[in-house]
Motif scaffolding. Structure first.
Motif: not given
Length: 627
Positions: A135-142, A184-204
């Motif tokens: 896990x990393x913190x990037x500009x305050x984001x998990x 990822x972010x924690x909301x009222x229903x727990x943790x979830x993926x932040x869809x379309x985040x500019x930090x999201x990436x797949x390496x294949x």
């Protein structure tokens, strides 16, 4: 053997196909000559670390240990389970965070129970078989970076029954493996993926990578597509992981050998292939539909894999870097630590029976905020030699010691280690470095060949030292103490933190060490991570039959161990069929993220649904810290 007969094998079974078992020595003679549980083992198993050491006779009983868990462990140990869900202690809760096929981007299609993930979406979703993570913190984001080790074709290609019969199927499988970087972010229903985040990436398996270090540009890495030997495509079989002091992710290429084959049956395999288990047929038919993996066309391609790859989670367009100075073998994970003089130390294990443990020491010094680009490319690689008197040394793999060039050492690291007489180990898995004491730990998961067979290079695997049992089905954890409290030191002393076993079945060495009892049975320690308080978290990938020698062990699990006392207690059990692997924490330490790999159905979505590898979040119900 046909693809349909190999696609679902374990990687150990795949290795056996490439190198069938030879005649065994007389097992009873081996055991008699080696150890008894309270003879030799009494000297090598130590429960405490440093000044806090406690003797074997002071170990707590199962009942009194449970009564004391609140003070040190913060939980009441749980019993084994054989069910198809997650079990955690009373006062803890869990939830899924990311499942195979879950979209990272809104343009990804949904998972179909009939056809899986379509090829266009396969690089836009969370990948298969989650493994090591950080896990990393990037500009305050998990942000979590996580490996996807391999695929399960019968699950991922349900419409073909797992048969790989087209280039599209190969590409789909290639895209499901590698690495995910996701916010990822924690909301009222727990943790979830932040869809379309500019930090999201797949390496294949097709992502461009820079090759760095001594092997870069060498003729053995040059191909028709890359005549300079400096740009590889993809990273394969990403198992364990690590984090650099400067905040980048290290992903480790393990069983890369299983992705290559030859379409020309007359092709003669190069001599070096045998040591790395590369044969004429791959596991997933890559060579039939992607010529890059056909060694009869591209014999140098396998030599471009088996490295540690650095990924910057804060720079989603940055090119990953393969660091050849850290050696080429079946990397399990990478545990990085700073020596007192500021140099970077990286501990590594080669996860195959009878292979070795390694250490890299940078020539440069790490300065926070300073340049880091050369720290993992310029340094010295060492291999471990363990002595029976519980001392040891890190042997430098130099041209003078090995008779090989620096580039050859980086490409054929196993051969270099054999030449200097390194200690053959019982499948070195994850390495973990204690954050509150100068000591390292390595999970030696098991070794059915110990004392009865050589490794793939012809090195004998004698019983003794940190590998004290022949035909070792249970595994152990070795611990070492660097001389002078300096991880850069060439010398160390060692002991065994624990030997897994079953005292309800055995009364000899296979009962395990004295900190194993009927209440904490496990086998095949694999993943390991320390939390910030110095507790060692142990994850297993072993026999979950719950029968015969494994009776009373249940499903694979995660346990917590106290280095100071040797006490080990069960915290979590995984669903049937799964491996528990990968562990990291949220920035506030109130959530632990745990990986569940290759579960059987119906986890996690219920009956009639495809099983899905999943990262789960585990929290205390009162939201207090969990590590």
């Amino acid at each position: 053997m046909k693809d349909t007969e190999t696609k679902d094998l374990s990687w150990d079974a795949w290795d056996e196909l490439q190198r069938p078992a030879a005649e065994k020595t007389d097992f009873d003679a081996v055991v008699d000559a080696a150890i008894t549980r309270r003879g030799f083992l009494g000297g090598v198993v130590a429960f405490g670390s440093g000044a806090a050491a406690m003797g074997a006779g002071t170990m707590l009983s199962g009942t009194s240990a449970e009564a004391q868990t609140v003070g040190r462990f913060g939980f009441t140990p749980i019993a084994i389970a054989t069910d198809s869900t997650i079990n955690v202690p009373e006062g803890y809760i869990w939830q899924p965070v990311a499942k195979w096929g879950q979209p990272l981007f809104s343009d990804a299609g949904e998972l179909s129970q009939q056809t899986g993930i379509d090829v266009a979406s396969s690089s836009r979703v969370f990948g298969e078989n989650t493994d090591g993570m950080e896990a990393f913190v990037v500009d305050g984001r998990q942000v979590i970076a996580v490996n996807h080790e391999y695929v399960n074709p019968s699950v991922n290609l349900p419409h073909t029954g797992g048969d790989v019969t087209s280039a599209a199927a190969v590409l789909t499988l290639q895209n499901m493996q590698g690495v995910t970087v996701m916010e990822v972010a924690e909301g009222p229903n727990g943790w979830d993926i932040v869809v379309d985040s500019d930090l999201n990436r797949r390496i294949t398996h097709n992502t461009p990578m820079t090759i760095a270090g001594p092997a870069a540009g060498h003729a053995l890495l040059q191909t028709a597509a890359d005549p300079e030997g400096r740009v590889a495509l993809g990273t394969l079989n990403n198992c364990g992981a690590g984090k650099t002091p400067w905040g980048t992710y290290l992903t480790c290429e393990e069983n890369f050998n299983g992705y290559f084959g030859a379409t020309d049956p007359t092709f003669t395999l190069p001599d070096d292939y045998a040591r790395y288990g590369i044969g004429m047929e791959s596991r997933y038919a890559y060579e039939k539909y992607d010529g890059r993996f056909d060694v009869s066309q591209n014999p140098n391609e396998p030599r471009r894999f088996g490295y540690i790859v650095e990924v910057d989670p804060a720079a989603p367009t940055a090119t990953p870097i393969k660091h050849s100075a850290l050696g080429r073998f079946k990397h399990e994970n990478a545990a990085a630590v700073i020596a007192p003089d500021g140099r970077v130390v990286v501990y590594m294990g080669d996860d195959e029976r009878g292979e070795f443990m390694y250490k890299f020491l940078s020539n440069g010094v790490y300065t926070p905020g300073g340049p880091t680009s050369a720290l993992l490319d310029d340094g010295q690689l060492f291999v471990a030699k363990f002595n029976d008197d519980m001392t040891g040394a890190w042997i430098a793999l130099t041209p003078e010691a090995t008779g090989m060039s620096a580039a050859e050492i980086a490409i054929f690291t196993r051969m270099a280690a054999s030449r200097v007489g390194a200690t053959t180990m019982d499948r070195p898995e994850w390495v973990a470095v204690n954050p509150v004491s100068v000591e390292g730990y390595c999970a030696l998961t098991n070794n059915s060949r110990r004392g009865v067979r050589t490794n793939a290079g012809g090195d004998w695997t004698p019983v003794g030292g940190p590998n004290p049992r022949a035909e070792n089905d249970y595994g152990q954890i070795v611990r070492w103490y660097p001389a002078g409290d300096d991880h850069a030191s060439a010398d160390f002393t060692w002991d065994l933190y624990v030997m897994a076993g079953n005292p309800t079945v055995h009364s000899d060495a296979y009962a395990g060490s004295d900190n194993i009892n009927a209440g904490n049975l496990f086998n095949s320690p694999d993943g390991m991570m320390f939390d910030s308080t110095g507790l060692l978290w142990i994850q297993t990938d072993g026999d979950d039959s719950n029968a015969d020698g494994f009776a009373g062990m249940g499903n694979n699990q995660m346990l917590a161990g106290d280095p100071a006392t040797g006490q080990i207690e069960r915290f979590l059990t995984g669903p049937a069929g799964s491996e528990v692997t990968g562990l990291t924490w949220s920035a506030d330490r109130r959530t632990m993220f745990v990986g569940i790999q290759h579960p059987d159905a119906p986890f996690p979505d219920g009956a009639g649904m495809l099983p899905r590898s999943t990262i789960i979040a585990v929290k205390r119900a009162d939201n207090a810290p969990v590590g």
